[in-house]
Design a protein around this motif. Structure first.
Motif, short mmCIF file in Angstrom:
data_model
loop_
_atom_site.label_atom_id
_atom_site.label_comp_id
_atom_site.label_asym_id
_atom_site.label_seq_id
_atom_site.Cartn_x
_atom_site.Cartn_y
_atom_site.Cartn_z
N LEU A 4 0.86 -1.19 0.00
CA LEU A 4 0.00 0.00 0.00
C LEU A 4 0.89 1.23 0.00
CD1 LEU A 4 -2.56 -1.10 2.71
CD2 LEU A 4 -2.97 -0.95 0.26
N VAL A 5 0.57 2.20 -0.85
CA VAL A 5 1.42 3.38 -1.01
C VAL A 5 0.59 4.66 -0.88
CG1 VAL A 5 2.94 4.64 -2.60
CG2 VAL A 5 2.97 2.13 -2.55
N GLN A 6 1.12 5.59 -0.12
CA GLN A 6 0.61 6.96 -0.11
C GLN A 6 1.67 7.80 -0.81
OE1 GLN A 6 0.26 8.81 3.77
NE2 GLN A 6 -1.14 10.35 2.99
N TRP A 7 1.28 8.44 -1.90
CA TRP A 7 2.23 9.23 -2.67
C TRP A 7 2.60 10.50 -1.92
CZ3 TRP A 7 4.28 6.03 -5.71
CH2 TRP A 7 3.54 5.12 -6.43
N HIS A 8 3.81 10.94 -2.13
CA HIS A 8 4.36 12.13 -1.49
C HIS A 8 3.74 13.41 -2.07
CE1 HIS A 8 7.26 14.43 0.73
NE2 HIS A 8 7.75 14.99 -0.34
N ASP A 9 3.41 14.34 -1.23
CA ASP A 9 2.92 15.68 -1.62
C ASP A 9 1.69 15.65 -2.53
OD1 ASP A 9 4.90 16.96 -0.13
OD2 ASP A 9 6.30 16.99 -1.81
N GLY A 10 0.89 14.60 -2.44
CA GLY A 10 -0.35 14.55 -3.20
C GLY A 10 -0.18 14.38 -4.70
N VAL A 11 1.03 14.09 -5.17
CA VAL A 11 1.27 13.87 -6.59
C VAL A 11 0.93 12.42 -6.90
CG1 VAL A 11 2.99 13.88 -8.43
CG2 VAL A 11 3.06 15.63 -6.65
N ASP A 12 0.03 12.19 -7.84
CA ASP A 12 -0.42 10.84 -8.16
C ASP A 12 0.51 10.18 -9.18
OD1 ASP A 12 -1.75 8.50 -8.55
OD2 ASP A 12 -3.62 9.40 -9.25
N HIS A 13 1.22 9.17 -8.72
CA HIS A 13 2.14 8.41 -9.58
C HIS A 13 1.57 7.03 -9.93
CE1 HIS A 13 5.33 11.33 -8.91
NE2 HIS A 13 5.09 11.26 -7.62
N SER A 14 0.28 6.84 -9.72
CA SER A 14 -0.33 5.52 -9.86
C SER A 14 -0.20 4.95 -11.27
CB SER A 14 -1.80 5.57 -9.45
OG SER A 14 -1.92 5.96 -8.10
N ALA A 15 -0.43 5.74 -12.29
CA ALA A 15 -0.36 5.23 -13.67
C ALA A 15 1.05 4.76 -14.00
CB ALA A 15 -0.81 6.30 -14.66
N GLN A 16 2.06 5.52 -13.58
CA GLN A 16 3.44 5.11 -13.83
C GLN A 16 3.79 3.86 -13.04
OE1 GLN A 16 2.37 8.21 -12.87
NE2 GLN A 16 3.81 9.77 -13.50
N ALA A 17 3.31 3.77 -11.80
CA ALA A 17 3.58 2.60 -10.97
C ALA A 17 2.90 1.36 -11.57
CB ALA A 17 3.11 2.84 -9.54
N ASP A 18 1.67 1.52 -12.07
CA ASP A 18 0.98 0.41 -12.74
C ASP A 18 1.81 -0.08 -13.93
OD1 ASP A 18 -1.29 0.43 -11.07
OD2 ASP A 18 -2.42 1.73 -12.44
N ALA A 19 2.26 0.84 -14.75
CA ALA A 19 3.01 0.47 -15.96
C ALA A 19 4.32 -0.23 -15.60
CB ALA A 19 3.28 1.72 -16.80
N LEU A 20 5.05 0.29 -14.64
CA LEU A 20 6.31 -0.33 -14.23
C LEU A 20 6.07 -1.73 -13.66
CD1 LEU A 20 8.24 2.61 -12.55
CD2 LEU A 20 8.98 1.30 -14.55
N SER A 21 5.03 -1.86 -12.86
CA SER A 21 4.72 -3.16 -12.25
C SER A 21 4.42 -4.20 -13.32
CB SER A 21 3.52 -3.03 -11.31
OG SER A 21 3.82 -2.18 -10.24
N GLN A 22 3.60 -3.84 -14.29
CA GLN A 22 3.23 -4.77 -15.35
C GLN A 22 4.40 -5.07 -16.29
OE1 GLN A 22 0.50 -6.62 -15.49
NE2 GLN A 22 -0.10 -5.66 -13.57
N GLN A 23 5.28 -4.11 -16.46
CA GLN A 23 6.43 -4.29 -17.35
C GLN A 23 7.49 -5.20 -16.73
OE1 GLN A 23 8.46 -0.63 -18.25
NE2 GLN A 23 10.05 -1.63 -19.44
N HIS A 24 7.77 -5.03 -15.45
CA HIS A 24 8.91 -5.70 -14.84
C HIS A 24 8.58 -6.95 -14.01
CE1 HIS A 24 11.91 -2.74 -16.00
NE2 HIS A 24 10.99 -1.82 -15.77
N LEU A 25 7.57 -6.87 -13.18
CA LEU A 25 7.36 -7.93 -12.19
C LEU A 25 6.99 -9.29 -12.78
CD1 LEU A 25 5.72 -5.90 -9.29
CD2 LEU A 25 8.14 -6.31 -9.80
N PRO A 26 6.20 -9.37 -13.85
CA PRO A 26 5.89 -10.70 -14.42
C PRO A 26 7.11 -11.44 -14.96
CG PRO A 26 4.25 -9.11 -15.12
CD PRO A 26 5.38 -8.33 -14.48
N ARG A 27 8.21 -10.76 -15.17
CA ARG A 27 9.43 -11.38 -15.69
C ARG A 27 10.18 -12.17 -14.62
NH1 ARG A 27 11.89 -6.10 -18.81
NH2 ARG A 27 10.25 -5.91 -20.38
N ILE A 28 9.77 -12.05 -13.37
CA ILE A 28 10.48 -12.70 -12.27
C ILE A 28 9.95 -14.11 -12.08
CG2 ILE A 28 11.00 -12.57 -9.80
CD1 ILE A 28 10.61 -9.51 -10.03
N ASP A 29 10.87 -15.07 -12.02
CA ASP A 29 10.48 -16.46 -11.83
C ASP A 29 9.70 -16.61 -10.52
OD1 ASP A 29 10.49 -19.28 -12.38
OD2 ASP A 29 11.95 -19.47 -10.76
N GLY A 30 8.59 -17.32 -10.60
CA GLY A 30 7.78 -17.56 -9.42
C GLY A 30 6.65 -16.58 -9.22
#
Length: 107
Positions: free
Chosen positions: A17-43
């Motif tokens: 769970l993340v609360q972004w700093h100073d009310g700046v919403d980084h959710s779309a970028q975090a979604d994209a990075l998560s989908q790009q990188h994490l499925p590549r990890i074994d397991g």
């Protein structure tokens, strides 16, 4: 079977769970990075992320959630130092005010 055996043979769900700093919403970028990188990890069996759609309003100030489902505890242990985990970990670390991580073993 010991508790450790159960953790090693059952799936693990990793919740961030993340609360972004100073009310700046980084959710779309975090979604994209998560989908790009994490499925590549074994397991890693599944990756879900996003902002709350709850009508209850009980998010406690958190803006974004990441859920990663692992094959077993060993996969979670291997995920933390993995190079594909680092971009999202660094992104969350740089943009967050507060982070909670909670892992549970599925039976």
């Amino acid at each position: 079977m010991t508790d450790n055996d159960a953790l090693n043979t059952s799936g693990v769900t990793h919740v961030v769970l993340v609360q972004w700093h100073d009310g700046v919403d980084h959710s779309a970028q975090a979604d994209a990075l998560s989908q790009q990188h994490l499925p590549r990890i074994d397991g890693v069996l599944a990756v879900s992320s996003g902002t709350s759609v709850s009508t209850e309003g009980l998010e406690g100030g958190f803006d974004w959630m990441l859920v990663v489902r692992f094959r077993d505890r060993d996969a979670l242990v291997g995920y933390l130092p993995h190079a594909e985990h680092q971009p999202i970990a660094d992104f969350i670390g740089a943009g967050s005010k507060r982070v909670v991580v909670f892992d549970i073993a599925a039976s």
